[in-house]
Design a protein around this motif. Structure first.
Motif, PDB file in Angstrom:
ATOM      1  N   ILE A 118       0.856  -1.181   0.000  1.00 24.61           N
ATOM      2  CA  ILE A 118       0.000   0.000   0.000  1.00 24.61           C
ATOM      3  C   ILE A 118       0.889   1.227   0.000  1.00 24.61           C
ATOM      4  N   GLU A 119       0.653   2.128  -0.951  1.00 21.38           N
ATOM      5  CA  GLU A 119       1.375   3.386  -1.001  1.00 21.38           C
ATOM      6  C   GLU A 119       0.367   4.489  -1.261  1.00 21.38           C
ATOM      7  N   GLY A 120       0.311   5.460  -0.352  1.00 19.58           N
ATOM      8  CA  GLY A 120      -0.751   6.458  -0.451  1.00 19.58           C
ATOM      9  C   GLY A 120      -2.090   5.775  -0.258  1.00 19.58           C
ATOM     10  N   ASP A 121      -2.997   6.009  -1.176  1.00 23.58           N
ATOM     11  CA  ASP A 121      -4.315   5.368  -1.113  1.00 23.58           C
ATOM     12  C   ASP A 121      -4.433   4.191  -2.070  1.00 23.58           C
ATOM     13  N   ARG A 122      -3.328   3.807  -2.696  1.00 21.49           N
ATOM     14  CA  ARG A 122      -3.395   2.767  -3.719  1.00 21.49           C
ATOM     15  C   ARG A 122      -2.820   1.451  -3.223  1.00 21.49           C
ATOM     16  N   LEU A 123      -3.501   0.369  -3.583  1.00 23.29           N
ATOM     17  CA  LEU A 123      -3.030  -0.980  -3.295  1.00 23.29           C
ATOM     18  C   LEU A 123      -2.377  -1.534  -4.559  1.00 23.29           C
ATOM     19  N   PHE A 124      -1.121  -1.926  -4.463  1.00 25.61           N
ATOM     20  CA  PHE A 124      -0.376  -2.469  -5.594  1.00 25.61           C
ATOM     21  C   PHE A 124      -0.330  -3.989  -5.497  1.00 25.61           C
ATOM     22  N   ILE A 176       7.797 -12.916   0.484  1.00 27.34           N
ATOM     23  CA  ILE A 176       7.858 -14.377   0.521  1.00 27.34           C
ATOM     24  C   ILE A 176       6.602 -14.985   1.120  1.00 27.34           C
ATOM     25  N   THR A 177       6.010 -14.312   2.092  1.00 26.13           N
ATOM     26  CA  THR A 177       4.833 -14.855   2.798  1.00 26.13           C
ATOM     27  C   THR A 177       3.519 -14.273   2.300  1.00 26.13           C
ATOM     28  N   SER A 178       3.575 -13.447   1.247  1.00 23.92           N
ATOM     29  CA  SER A 178       2.370 -12.856   0.638  1.00 23.92           C
ATOM     30  C   SER A 178       1.565 -12.027   1.644  1.00 23.92           C
ATOM     31  N   ARG A 179       2.280 -11.209   2.418  1.00 23.53           N
ATOM     32  CA  ARG A 179       1.607 -10.281   3.318  1.00 23.53           C
ATOM     33  C   ARG A 179       1.771  -8.863   2.766  1.00 23.53           C
ATOM     34  N   VAL A 180       0.757  -8.061   2.903  1.00 25.02           N
ATOM     35  CA  VAL A 180       0.786  -6.690   2.412  1.00 25.02           C
ATOM     36  C   VAL A 180       1.673  -5.845   3.327  1.00 25.02           C
ATOM     37  N   PHE A 181       2.531  -5.019   2.739  1.00 28.57           N
ATOM     38  CA  PHE A 181       3.360  -4.118   3.532  1.00 28.57           C
ATOM     39  C   PHE A 181       3.093  -2.673   3.140  1.00 28.57           C
ATOM     40  N   THR A 182       3.322  -1.763   4.073  1.00 32.32           N
ATOM     41  CA  THR A 182       3.143  -0.341   3.806  1.00 32.32           C
ATOM     42  C   THR A 182       4.428   0.207   3.186  1.00 32.32           C
ATOM     43  N   ALA A 183       4.270   1.010   2.129  1.00 34.32           N
ATOM     44  CA  ALA A 183       5.425   1.479   1.363  1.00 34.32           C
ATOM     45  C   ALA A 183       5.812   2.914   1.666  1.00 34.32           C
ATOM     46  N   ASP A 184       4.902   3.706   2.229  1.00 36.50           N
ATOM     47  CA  ASP A 184       5.221   5.101   2.529  1.00 36.50           C
ATOM     48  C   ASP A 184       6.167   5.189   3.720  1.00 36.50           C
ATOM     49  N   PRO A 185       7.131   6.115   3.692  1.00 35.25           N
ATOM     50  CA  PRO A 185       7.990   6.291   4.867  1.00 35.25           C
ATOM     51  C   PRO A 185       7.174   6.830   6.032  1.00 35.25           C
TER      52      PRO A 185
END
Length: 560
Positions: free
Chosen positions: A20-26, A186-195
Motif C-alpha cells: 500500500i502506497e498512499g491510497d493505492r493498493l499495488f 515471501i509470505t504474501s503479506r501486504v506491507f506499507t510502502a510510505d515512509p
C-alpha cells in the motif's frame, strides 16, 4: 518456501495484493511490470547504490538490479557527504527520482526469462563502529531467505489473516530489508510502502492484527494517542538495546510485549526475547548454535550466518546450559588506554549500574586530544535528588568512589554528563558523535541533545537546557530566560550541520517568540528543510508550554 525473486515473477501471483502506497493498493503484477521496464536500463557489471524513501520503488529497484546481475549497494543515508565517502563502492546511484525517470522513459529490450539464483543476488550493507567509518558487509539474498525460513514458523501462528506489515524503520538496513520487504513478499503479506519514521505519521492507520516493525528509539518515545489505536498482533524491535521500562510501557499502551531481535548486520538474526523482568534471557533462533570463547564472548553458528563455521562476536555472555538461553553482559572490545593502562568501558558501565544512584550509563573518551575518561549517565530518582542537593561536581566525586571499589585510579571518570535519557539516533543506536557532543564545552553553551530522529530532510531534536548554561547569565537577573538570538543561532547551526546547507543565512521570516524558555527546560527543536526553495522551518516547543518560538531560515544561493 518460495524465494523472493520467484514469488515476484510467478504469473499465478500477479493479482496478489502486495503493498500500500498512499491510497493505492499495488499487486505483484503491478510491481513485476515496473521491474521488467527498469531491468534493461541497468548494467550487469554495475554496482548499483539504491536509496529510496518509497519501499515500493526500493523493491522494484533491488529486484531489477539483481535480475540484471548487478550487486546492490545499500547506503545507510543519502546525505551527500556520506555518499562521497563511499563513492568508490558503487558505479550508479538510484533514488526515487532517478527510478521514476527511468520508468517513465521505458525500455523495449527483450528480457531473459532465466531468473537469478538467490545465491547470485549480491548485496553490500554499511555499518559503522565507534569511529563512525563506513564498513562494507557483503551478503547474498540466499542468506536472507535462509533466516526468514527459520523465523517465519515462530511468528506465523500469532499473525491473523489479512494482517499488514507496517514499518517505521528504514528498509536501507538489513533489519528493515528483511522484515519490511523480503519477509512480506515471501509470505504474501501486504506491507506499507510510505515512509513513516514517526508515530504521528502512521498511528491513524494501524489495523487490528497488524505487525509493527520498530526500533528502540520508537518504543522509548511512544505517542500518548497510541493508547487508543487498534491492537497489533506483533511488535518487533531491533537495532539497539531496549530497556525494560520501554518494553513495559509499550506492553501497557499497545497491549502486547515487543519482540526483540538480537543480531547484527554481519550475522543477521541470532536470538529473540520478550522482556518480563530484569535481565530476561535471549532464546536462540531455531538452528542457531551458541557457545563461548575463552574471553566469555558469544560465538554463533547457523546456515544464515557463516554456514558450518562459527562467527565470533565481541558480546560478553552467560549461557544457561539447562535452558539453552543466554544473557548479555556488555562488549569485550570496548577497551581504551588511559594513562597507559587498558580500561574496559563495559566494566566501568557495569560498576556504575550497580549503584542505586544510576539507571544507565555509557563510558567513553569524549575527546581524542584529551584522554580523560567521561561518562554520560541517567540518574535514578534518588540520584536526581542527590544531584539537586550537592551539584554536578560533587555528584561525580561520589560516583567515582563507587567505581573505586572495583577499579584503579585510571578507570575513574573525570568528566560527567547527567541526562534524562541516553542520546540515540533513529535506528536506536548510540553514535559516538552524539555522546561526544555532550562534552563539547564543560561550561555548557549548547543544549544537551538527548535523542535525534530523522526522516530525510525532517529532523526532531529533543533538547535539555542545563541550568548553568552560559547564556542564562545576566539575561535577566532574577528571572533567567534563553535569549531569542541564541535560539536562532542554534537553529542555524543545527540546520547547517544536519542538512549540509550554507551557514550564512540570507533572510529570516515569520520569526515569532511566543513563550520564554527557562533554565532546565526540556523541549523539542523541529527542523524541516525545503532544498528546492532553500528554506528551513524551525520550531521550538515543549509538552508543558506548547510553542516557544518558530521561524523560517532562507539561505543564500552560492555564487556561480
Amino acid at each position: 518456501m518460495t524465494g523472493f525473486i520467484e514469488k515476484l515473477h510467478d504469473p499465478q501471483n500477479a493479482d496478489t495484493a502486495l503493498c500500500i502506497e498512499g491510497d493505492r493498493l499495488f499487486c505483484v503484477g503491478d510491481l513485476r511490470s515496473d521491474i521488467d521496464r527498469l531491468c534493461p536500463t541497468l548494467s550487469a557489471s554495475s554496482r548499483i547504490a539504491i536509496h529510496c524513501q518509497s519501499a515500493r520503488l526500493f523493491l522494484i529497484a533491488i529486484t531489477a538490479a539483481w535480475r540484471a546481475g548487478a550487486t546492490v549497494i545499500f547506503p545507510a543515508t543519502d546525505r551527500p557527504a556520506y555518499l562521497d565517502g563511499i563513492a568508490d563502492q558503487f558505479d550508479l546511484y538510484l533514488d526515487d527520482t532517478a527510478i521514476l525517470a527511468k520508468l517513465a522513459k521505458g525500455n523495449d529490450a527483450t528480457l531473459s526469462t532465466t531468473l537469478p539464483a538467490a545465491s547470485d543476488c549480491r548485496a553490500v550493507f554499511f555499518t559503522s563502529g565507534s569511529t563512525g567509518d563506513a564498513k562494507p558487509i557483503a551478503k547474498t539474498l540466499a542468506l536472507i531467505e535462509a533466516e526468514i525460513t527459520i523465523q517465519e514458523p515462530l511468528w506465523q501462528p500469532h499473525i491473523p489473516n489479512g494482517a499488514r506489515i507496517v514499518g517505521l524503520v528504514s528498509h536501507q538496513h538489513i533489519y528493515g530489508l528483511i522484515f519490511r520487504i523480503v519477509w512480506p513478499v515471501i509470505t504474501s503479506r501486504v506491507f506499507t510502502a510510505d515512509p513513516a519514521p514517526y508515530w504521528e505519521m502512521m498511528q491513524g492507520d494501524i489495523n487490528n492484527g497488524d505487525v509493527l516493525i520498530t526500533s528502540p528509539a520508537h518504543l522509548k518515545n511512544l505517542h500518548p494517542d497510541l493508547a487508543g489505536v487498534p491492537r497489533p498482533s506483533l511488535i518487533f524491535s531491533s537495532g539497539g538495546p531496549l530497556d525494560l521500562a520501554a518494553a513495559t510501557e509499550t506492553t501497557a499502551m499497545l497491549g502486547i510485549s515487543p519482540t526483540e531481535i538480537y543480531g547484527s548486520t554481519e550475522t543477521g538474526g541470532i536470538a529473540h526475547r520478550q522482556q518480563t523482568g530484569d535481565n530476561c534471557p535471549w532464546h536462540p533462533l531455531p538452528g542457531v548454535d551458541i557457545g563461548l570463547n575463552d574471553a566469555r564472548c558469544l560465538r554463533v553458528r547457523a546456515a544464515h550466518i557463516a554456514g558450518d563455521d562459527w562467527y565470533q562476536t565481541e558480546d560478553i555472555a552467560k549461557i544457561n546450559d539447562a535452558t539453552g538461553t543466554f544473557t548479555l553482559h556488555g562488549r569485550a572490545d570496548r577497551v581504551v588506554k588511559v594513562e597507559g593502562k587498558r580500561i574496559s568501558l563495559g566494566a566501568v558501565e557495569r560498576h556504575l549500574r550497580q549503584s542505586d544512584m544510576i539507571e544507565d550509563a555509557i563510558a567513553l573518551i569524549p575527546d581524542d586530544n584529551d584522554r580523560r575518561l567521561g561518562v554520560v549517565a541517567v540518574l535514578s530518582p534518588a540520584g536526581r535528588d542527590m544531584l539537586a542537593d550537592i551539584g554536578r561536581f560533587r555528584m561525580g566525586r561520589q560516583l567515582r568512589r563507587e567505581i573505586a571499589k572495583f577499579e584503579d585510579d585510571a578507570a575513574l571518570p573525570q568528566r560527567w554528563r547527567f541526562v534524562d535519557r541516553l542520546p540515540s539516533d533513529s535506528q536506536g543506536k548510540r553514535p559516538l558523535h552524539l555522546l561526544r557532543a555532550l562534552f563539547a564545552d564543560m561550561e555548557p553553551v549548547t543544549p544537551e541533545i538527548v535523542i535525534q530522529n530523522r526522516d530525510d530532510d525532517r529532523v526532531n531534536l529533543a533538547l535539555r537546557l542545563p541550568k548553568d548554561l552560559l547564556y542564562f547569565r545576566g539575561h535577566f537577573p532574577g528571572m533567567p530566560i534563553l535569549p531569542g538570538v541564541v535560539q536562532l543561532h542554534w537553529a542555524v547551526d543545527q540546520a547547517a550541520t544536519l542538512f549540509d546547507v550554507p551557514v550564512t543565512i540570507g533572510e529570516v521570516t515569520q520569526l515569532k517568540y511566543r513563550k520564554p524558555i527557562a533554565p532546565g527546560s526540556k523541549l523539542m527543536l523541529e527542523l524541516d528543510c525545503n532544498r528546492e526553495n532553500r528554506k528551513i522551518k524551525f520550531r521550538y516547543h515543549s509538552d508543558a508550554e506548547g510553542d516557544h518560538s518558530s521561524g523560517i531560515l532562507k539561505w543564500r544561493e552560492a555564487p556561480s
